[in-house]
Design a protein around this motif. Structure first.
Motif, PDB file in Angstrom:
ATOM      1  N   GLY A  64      -1.545  34.545   7.630  1.00  0.00           N
ATOM      2  CA  GLY A  64      -1.577  34.596   9.079  1.00  0.00           C
ATOM      3  C   GLY A  64      -2.083  35.930   9.583  1.00  0.00           C
ATOM      4  N   SER A  65      -1.711  36.993   8.881  1.00  0.00           N
ATOM      5  CA  SER A  65      -2.187  38.325   9.240  1.00  0.00           C
ATOM      6  C   SER A  65      -3.699  38.418   9.094  1.00  0.00           C
ATOM      7  CB  SER A  65      -1.513  39.377   8.351  1.00  0.00           C
ATOM      8  OG  SER A  65      -2.083  40.649   8.530  1.00  0.00           O
ATOM      9  N   ILE A  66      -4.214  37.839   8.023  1.00  0.00           N
ATOM     10  CA  ILE A  66      -5.663  37.876   7.785  1.00  0.00           C
ATOM     11  C   ILE A  66      -6.410  37.127   8.885  1.00  0.00           C
ATOM     12  CG2 ILE A  66      -7.484  37.026   6.238  1.00  0.00           C
ATOM     13  CD1 ILE A  66      -5.470  37.640   3.936  1.00  0.00           C
ATOM     14  N   GLY A  67      -5.872  35.991   9.305  1.00  0.00           N
ATOM     15  CA  GLY A  67      -6.509  35.254  10.395  1.00  0.00           C
ATOM     16  C   GLY A  67      -6.610  36.087  11.657  1.00  0.00           C
ATOM     17  N   LEU A  68      -5.542  36.822  11.966  1.00  0.00           N
ATOM     18  CA  LEU A  68      -5.559  37.717  13.123  1.00  0.00           C
ATOM     19  C   LEU A  68      -6.561  38.845  12.929  1.00  0.00           C
ATOM     20  CD1 LEU A  68      -4.416  38.994  15.737  1.00  0.00           C
ATOM     21  CD2 LEU A  68      -2.605  40.001  14.328  1.00  0.00           C
ATOM     22  N   GLU A  69      -6.546  39.454  11.756  1.00  0.00           N
ATOM     23  CA  GLU A  69      -7.411  40.604  11.487  1.00  0.00           C
ATOM     24  C   GLU A  69      -8.895  40.252  11.609  1.00  0.00           C
ATOM     25  OE1 GLU A  69      -6.334  43.204   8.079  1.00  0.00           O
ATOM     26  OE2 GLU A  69      -4.598  41.879   7.890  1.00  0.00           O
ATOM     27  N   ILE A  70      -9.298  39.100  11.058  1.00  0.00           N
ATOM     28  CA  ILE A  70     -10.725  38.774  11.102  1.00  0.00           C
ATOM     29  C   ILE A  70     -11.171  38.446  12.520  1.00  0.00           C
ATOM     30  CG2 ILE A  70     -10.817  38.043   8.680  1.00  0.00           C
ATOM     31  CD1 ILE A  70     -10.771  35.135   9.637  1.00  0.00           C
ATOM     32  N   LYS A  71     -10.257  37.920  13.334  1.00  0.00           N
ATOM     33  CA  LYS A  71     -10.612  37.690  14.745  1.00  0.00           C
ATOM     34  C   LYS A  71     -10.819  39.028  15.443  1.00  0.00           C
ATOM     35  CE  LYS A  71     -11.385  35.804  18.671  1.00  0.00           C
ATOM     36  NZ  LYS A  71     -12.664  35.088  18.919  1.00  0.00           N
ATOM     37  N   LEU A  72      -9.943  39.995  15.196  1.00  0.00           N
ATOM     38  CA  LEU A  72     -10.100  41.305  15.805  1.00  0.00           C
ATOM     39  C   LEU A  72     -11.350  42.002  15.281  1.00  0.00           C
ATOM     40  CD1 LEU A  72      -6.419  42.657  15.904  1.00  0.00           C
ATOM     41  CD2 LEU A  72      -7.630  41.165  17.520  1.00  0.00           C
ATOM     42  N   ASP A  73     -11.663  41.810  13.993  1.00  0.00           N
ATOM     43  CA  ASP A  73     -12.897  42.369  13.429  1.00  0.00           C
ATOM     44  C   ASP A  73     -14.113  41.808  14.162  1.00  0.00           C
ATOM     45  OD1 ASP A  73     -11.650  43.942  11.528  1.00  0.00           O
ATOM     46  OD2 ASP A  73     -11.781  42.431   9.944  1.00  0.00           O
ATOM     47  N   GLN A  74     -14.074  40.501  14.430  1.00  0.00           N
ATOM     48  CA  GLN A  74     -15.182  39.860  15.131  1.00  0.00           C
ATOM     49  C   GLN A  74     -15.333  40.426  16.540  1.00  0.00           C
ATOM     50  OE1 GLN A  74     -14.827  35.908  16.990  1.00  0.00           O
ATOM     51  NE2 GLN A  74     -16.354  35.192  15.513  1.00  0.00           N
ATOM     52  N   VAL A  75     -14.217  40.602  17.228  1.00  0.00           N
ATOM     53  CA  VAL A  75     -14.241  41.158  18.582  1.00  0.00           C
ATOM     54  C   VAL A  75     -14.793  42.582  18.553  1.00  0.00           C
ATOM     55  CG1 VAL A  75     -12.808  41.912  20.517  1.00  0.00           C
ATOM     56  CG2 VAL A  75     -12.364  39.702  19.426  1.00  0.00           C
ATOM     57  N   ASN A  76     -14.344  43.376  17.590  1.00  0.00           N
ATOM     58  CA  ASN A  76     -14.815  44.760  17.484  1.00  0.00           C
ATOM     59  C   ASN A  76     -16.307  44.828  17.200  1.00  0.00           C
ATOM     60  OD1 ASN A  76     -12.381  46.038  18.052  1.00  0.00           O
ATOM     61  ND2 ASN A  76     -11.740  46.087  15.916  1.00  0.00           N
ATOM     62  N   ALA A  77     -16.786  43.917  16.348  1.00  0.00           N
ATOM     63  CA  ALA A  77     -18.207  43.908  16.000  1.00  0.00           C
ATOM     64  C   ALA A  77     -19.074  43.589  17.214  1.00  0.00           C
ATOM     65  CB  ALA A  77     -18.469  42.901  14.881  1.00  0.00           C
ATOM     66  N   ALA A  78     -18.475  42.859  18.155  1.00  0.00           N
ATOM     67  CA  ALA A  78     -19.203  42.497  19.379  1.00  0.00           C
ATOM     68  C   ALA A  78     -19.051  43.547  20.470  1.00  0.00           C
ATOM     69  CB  ALA A  78     -18.712  41.145  19.885  1.00  0.00           C
ATOM     70  N   GLY A  79     -18.430  44.674  20.129  1.00  0.00           N
ATOM     71  CA  GLY A  79     -18.298  45.751  21.101  1.00  0.00           C
ATOM     72  C   GLY A  79     -16.896  46.031  21.570  1.00  0.00           C
ATOM     73  N   GLY A  80     -15.929  45.250  21.047  1.00  0.00           N
ATOM     74  CA  GLY A  80     -14.549  45.468  21.438  1.00  0.00           C
ATOM     75  C   GLY A  80     -14.244  44.899  22.806  1.00  0.00           C
ATOM     76  N   ILE A  81     -13.237  45.440  23.440  1.00  0.00           N
ATOM     77  CA  ILE A  81     -12.818  44.999  24.771  1.00  0.00           C
ATOM     78  C   ILE A  81     -12.740  46.214  25.688  1.00  0.00           C
ATOM     79  CG2 ILE A  81     -10.897  44.052  26.122  1.00  0.00           C
ATOM     80  CD1 ILE A  81     -10.325  42.184  23.782  1.00  0.00           C
ATOM     81  N   CYS A  82     -13.395  46.124  26.817  1.00  0.00           N
ATOM     82  CA  CYS A  82     -13.439  47.242  27.771  1.00  0.00           C
ATOM     83  C   CYS A  82     -14.052  48.478  27.114  1.00  0.00           C
ATOM     84  CB  CYS A  82     -12.028  47.563  28.278  1.00  0.00           C
ATOM     85  SG  CYS A  82     -11.762  47.100  29.998  1.00  0.00           S
ATOM     86  N   GLY A  83     -14.997  48.233  26.207  1.00  0.00           N
ATOM     87  CA  GLY A  83     -15.641  49.343  25.518  1.00  0.00           C
ATOM     88  C   GLY A  83     -14.752  50.054  24.526  1.00  0.00           C
TER      89      GLY A  83
END
Length: 415
Positions: A64-83
């Motif tokens: 479950g932790s890995i599922g969360l981590e890869i989603k956050l990795d994807q978000v970060n790769a796209a520029g994160g949130i609010c820069g």
């Protein structure tokens, strides 16, 4: 339950402090005009996961932790949130309430949100601290007890809904009626939460003609021998057994029952199954079903496609598990909340809690879109039934559906 609005006097006090150049919470505006506070800088948004990395649920919890981590990795790769990049602090609770409390204290002042907290007992150990700290938290223990906690929300239907919908499906499949009775048993932990699970099944059984709960054996988390429970199940004559246990007990219950020559139809909720059980239970899962409120790795939907792509990119050596899907959902919900808070230009804890209110979250088809509401109600009553294949992966056998019995139970309990 998400935090209610501050009293008028408290608001007036905060406005006075602000006018004098101060802040009641230490919050401040960043260079981009976004209000920030604990856990947020001009470049980072700090989050914490409290989960079991080395205790009895380490395998599914780590997935479950890995599922969360890869989603956050994807978000970060796209520029994160609010820069800002999302930084995840991984805290090992060992599935122990005392350790959870220690880990919470170590990280609470450094983060703006907890996107995943595993285990009802762990959650209850820190619930008062979460409320005191106004720390937005997503519970990964899908127990309705979490809905009553301040600053805590659940983004999927709870376990009780899965259990009730599973029972209704089994009764329909068996053609249960007053003239064709169906004997059912339910296994749950020997604590107040387990009692709640069993009571939800009994409530639903009373609504279905011909269905009778004939046994409800319990267990302790420390139990390794399930001979007594399996014997009680067999002697009850139940042809359907509802499993309201964690996956740590499933192998023992099913395996010991098989040794006694007892092979009912097993129906577990989503927390009772993990792909790792396929090997120890090889040959014993032909009549095993899982009632789950979220989708599976083999689903042909955009959310699963996105998750599998992220898994291949950021964690290519990880074996697939449906608990990764659960983790991905928590990441998706977290990203949606933070994006809304960013739009509102308020990344403080108060701003994140406000963003959670009445927020629609699209999970890309992994489950139907939900609305978080005020955090104290069930977001959806829909689930679906699954079988398990030789690799232990879930294979859906029904479409998404809700039952009258689940909704009646929710209304009876104030959800």
């Amino acid at each position: 339950m998400l935090r209610k609005a501050a009293p008028a006097l408290a608001i007036a006090t905060m406005l006075t402090l602000t006018a004098c150049g101060g802040s009641a919470s230490g919050d401040s505006a960043s260079a981009d005009g976004v209000k920030t506070g604990k856990g947020v800088s001009d470049s980072e948004i700090n989050l914490a996961i409290l989960t079991d990395y080395s205790g009895p649920l380490a395998q599914p919890a780590t997935s479950g932790s890995i599922g969360l981590e890869i989603k956050l990795d994807q978000v970060n790769a796209a520029g994160g949130i609010c820069g800002r990049q999302l930084v995840l602090h991984k805290m090992d609770t060992k599935y122990d309430p005392q350790v959870t409390t220690q880990q919470y204290r170590a990280i609470a002042n450094k983060v703006v949100m907890i996107p995943q907290l595993i285990g009802t007992s762990s959650l209850m150990a820190v619930k008062d601290s979460i409320a005191k700290d106004d720390l937005p938290t997503f519970s990964a223990s899908l127990n309705t007890a979490a809905l009553k906690l301040e600053d805590v929300a659940i983004y999927t239907p709870p376990f009780e809904v899965e259990l009730i919908n599973g029972l209704v499906w089994a009764a329909q499949k068996a053609g249960a009626s007053a003239t064709n009775p169906l004997k059912v048993a339910v296994v749950a932990p020997a604590d107040e939460y387990g009692t709640g699970y069993a009571d939800s099944v009994k409530f639903a059984a009373e609504q279905i003609p011909g269905v009778e709960v004939v046994a409800s054996p319990t267990y302790s988390p420390a139990d390794n021998d399930f001979t007594a429970q399996a014997t009680e199940l067999k002697n009850s004559g139940a042809t359907v057994v509802i499993l309201a246990n964690t996956m740590a007990q499933t192998a023992g219950l099913v395996g010991q029952s098989a040794q006694l020559g007892y092979s009912p139809q097993w129906i577990g909720y989503s927390g009772a199954w993990n792909a790792a059980l396929a090997k120890p239970l090889a040959g014993l899962t032909d009549n095993f079903y899982v009632s789950a409120s979220y989708g599976a790795l083999n689903d042909d939907v955009q959310g699963i496609k996105d998750m599998n792509a992220a898994l291949a990119q950021y964690a290519p050596n990880e074996k697939p598990s449906n608990f990764q899907v659960a983790g991905w959902l928590s990441g998706t919900a977290t990203a949606a909340v933070l994006e809304k808070a960013c739009e509102n230009k308020d990344l403080t804890r108060e701003g994140v809690l406000a963003a959670m209110q009445d927020l629609d979250i699209d999970f890309g088809g992994i489950l139907p879109t939900v609305n978080l509401g005020t955090g104290d109600s069930i977001v959806s009553y829909q689930s679906r039934m699954n079988t398990v294949n030789a690799e232990g992966l879930l294979i859906p056998t029904t479409d998404w559906a809700e039952t009258d019995q689940a909704r009646a139970w929710g209304e009876a309990n104030g959800f």
